[in-house]
Write a protein that holds these residues in place. Structure first.
Motif, PDB file in Angstrom:
ATOM      1  N   ASP A  78      29.609  44.569  44.929  1.00  0.00           N
ATOM      2  CA  ASP A  78      31.057  44.616  44.734  1.00  0.00           C
ATOM      3  C   ASP A  78      31.520  45.892  44.049  1.00  0.00           C
ATOM      4  O   ASP A  78      32.700  46.246  44.143  1.00  0.00           O
ATOM      5  CB  ASP A  78      31.514  43.399  43.916  1.00  0.00           C
ATOM      6  N   ILE A  79      30.632  46.571  43.337  1.00  0.00           N
ATOM      7  CA  ILE A  79      31.013  47.794  42.624  1.00  0.00           C
ATOM      8  C   ILE A  79      30.262  49.011  43.156  1.00  0.00           C
ATOM      9  O   ILE A  79      30.344  50.089  42.563  1.00  0.00           O
ATOM     10  CB  ILE A  79      30.764  47.650  41.113  1.00  0.00           C
ATOM     11  N   TYR A 103      33.397  46.817  36.199  1.00  0.00           N
ATOM     12  CA  TYR A 103      34.138  45.562  36.109  1.00  0.00           C
ATOM     13  C   TYR A 103      35.244  45.699  35.073  1.00  0.00           C
ATOM     14  O   TYR A 103      35.015  46.179  33.960  1.00  0.00           O
ATOM     15  CB  TYR A 103      33.209  44.407  35.719  1.00  0.00           C
ATOM     16  N   HIS A 105      37.618  43.699  32.638  1.00  0.00           N
ATOM     17  CA  HIS A 105      37.849  42.436  31.975  1.00  0.00           C
ATOM     18  C   HIS A 105      39.349  42.244  31.756  1.00  0.00           C
ATOM     19  O   HIS A 105      40.156  43.174  31.893  1.00  0.00           O
ATOM     20  CB  HIS A 105      37.096  42.381  30.646  1.00  0.00           C
ATOM     21  N   PRO A 134      41.734  39.083  37.359  1.00  0.00           N
ATOM     22  CA  PRO A 134      40.313  38.699  37.349  1.00  0.00           C
ATOM     23  C   PRO A 134      40.052  37.484  38.241  1.00  0.00           C
ATOM     24  O   PRO A 134      40.713  36.452  38.125  1.00  0.00           O
ATOM     25  CB  PRO A 134      40.052  38.376  35.872  1.00  0.00           C
ATOM     26  N   LYS A 136      36.414  37.203  39.805  1.00  0.00           N
ATOM     27  CA  LYS A 136      34.979  37.028  39.955  1.00  0.00           C
ATOM     28  C   LYS A 136      34.417  36.349  38.707  1.00  0.00           C
ATOM     29  O   LYS A 136      34.553  36.878  37.589  1.00  0.00           O
ATOM     30  CB  LYS A 136      34.297  38.375  40.164  1.00  0.00           C
ATOM     31  N   VAL A 158      36.228  38.611  35.906  1.00  0.00           N
ATOM     32  CA  VAL A 158      36.402  40.063  35.930  1.00  0.00           C
ATOM     33  C   VAL A 158      36.962  40.480  37.287  1.00  0.00           C
ATOM     34  O   VAL A 158      36.974  39.698  38.245  1.00  0.00           O
ATOM     35  CB  VAL A 158      35.073  40.799  35.652  1.00  0.00           C
ATOM     36  N   THR A 159      37.388  41.750  37.346  1.00  0.00           N
ATOM     37  CA  THR A 159      37.884  42.351  38.587  1.00  0.00           C
ATOM     38  C   THR A 159      36.964  43.500  38.979  1.00  0.00           C
ATOM     39  O   THR A 159      36.888  44.500  38.249  1.00  0.00           O
ATOM     40  CB  THR A 159      39.316  42.876  38.412  1.00  0.00           C
ATOM     41  N   PRO A 160      36.217  43.410  40.076  1.00  0.00           N
ATOM     42  CA  PRO A 160      35.350  44.518  40.491  1.00  0.00           C
ATOM     43  C   PRO A 160      36.174  45.712  40.990  1.00  0.00           C
ATOM     44  O   PRO A 160      37.193  45.556  41.669  1.00  0.00           O
ATOM     45  CB  PRO A 160      34.508  43.920  41.627  1.00  0.00           C
TER      46      PRO A 160
END
Length: 258
Positions: A78-79, A103, A105, A134, A136, A158-160
């Protein structure tokens, strides 16, 4: 009267010569005054800029609205690599672009919202998100628990973010120097390298990489070596490196590699 003019010029008693022409002392005095004038640039035209009804950044929920949240594997892909969308401006003129993966937060998102909303002038500028909240899930076991026992409970979300993705964009009746210090302060606190860009600088960054590939004088590029399978390199190179021609190593980006 004429004698007073000559005294004001600096005591000139004769005539001055400019480019071979004889001119009086009064004309020389006027040229000195004209030499001190400056030509200012025309201010930008903001007549076509329309400010939205709510110019500030919206509050983002800490937890997604899910009826039954499910635990997921890490999925580090994802990242990794470049972003698949949100790599260009839509409404604003300035923004923050990610130069690596990571990621975000909820604390990072709230920091950006508070910093920009407090320091921006809502009468002349606006800001909007280019990322989602967020979503994931990240699991974690309690302190002191033994190994095993299955996957832990969901701790936070979190948000990738991948390379090249815009995080937030700012626009309105402002110039880059008015918002650069705000965006720079935010970019330094992100968990991955980020840079403040404008529409012109982002286009120049993309054009620079395209020119590097077009004007490359080295005949042995990473792409040609892998496609030709020189020295059997395909046995140790992953499909990820083959697809991206070695420009990425996990969440890191190599800007100088073609």
């Amino acid at each position: 009267m004429f004698s007073l003019m000559k005294a004001a010029v600096g005591g000139l008693t004769g005539v001055c010569r400019v480019n071979g022409h004889q001119q009086g002392p009064l004309h020389c005095h006027l040229k000195v005054l004209v030499a001190g004038l400056q030509t200012y640039e025309i201010p930008p035209d903001y007549s076509d800029v329309v400010l939205p009804a709510k110019p500030k950044l919206k509050f983002v929920n800490k937890v997604p609205n899910l009826k039954k949240p499910k635990r997921e594997p890490k999925k580090l892909r994802d990242i990794q690599g470049p972003t698949r969308g949100a790599d260009s401006f839509t409404q604003g003129q300035y923004g923050i672009v990610a130069l690596g993966g990571g990621y975000l937060h909820w604390g990072h998102i709230e920091m950006m919202r508070l910093t920009i909303n407090r320091k921006m002038d809502a009468r002349t500028m606006f800001a909007r998100w280019c990322i989602s909240g967020p979503y994931k899930p990240i699991t974690r076991k309690g302190l002191g628990q033994r190994m095993g026992g299955g996957k832990g409970a969901i701790d936070h979300y979190v948000t990738p973010v991948r390379y090249g993705r815009l995080i937030v964009e700012v626009g309105g009746k402002v110039e880059l120097e008015e918002v650069k210090h705000i965006l720079t302060e935010v970019a330094k606190k992100l968990p991955f390298p980020a840079q403040v860009v404008s529409r012109e600088s982002l286009a120049a960054l993309k054009k620079k990489h395209a020119d590097m590939e077009q004007n490359n004088q080295n005949p042995w590029t990473f792409k040609q070596i892998v496609q030709g399978n020189m020295l059997g390199i395909r046995r140790v190179v992953s499909p990820f490196d083959v697809h991206h021609c070695g420009r990425f190593s996990g969440k890191f980006h190599f800007p100088g590699r073609v």
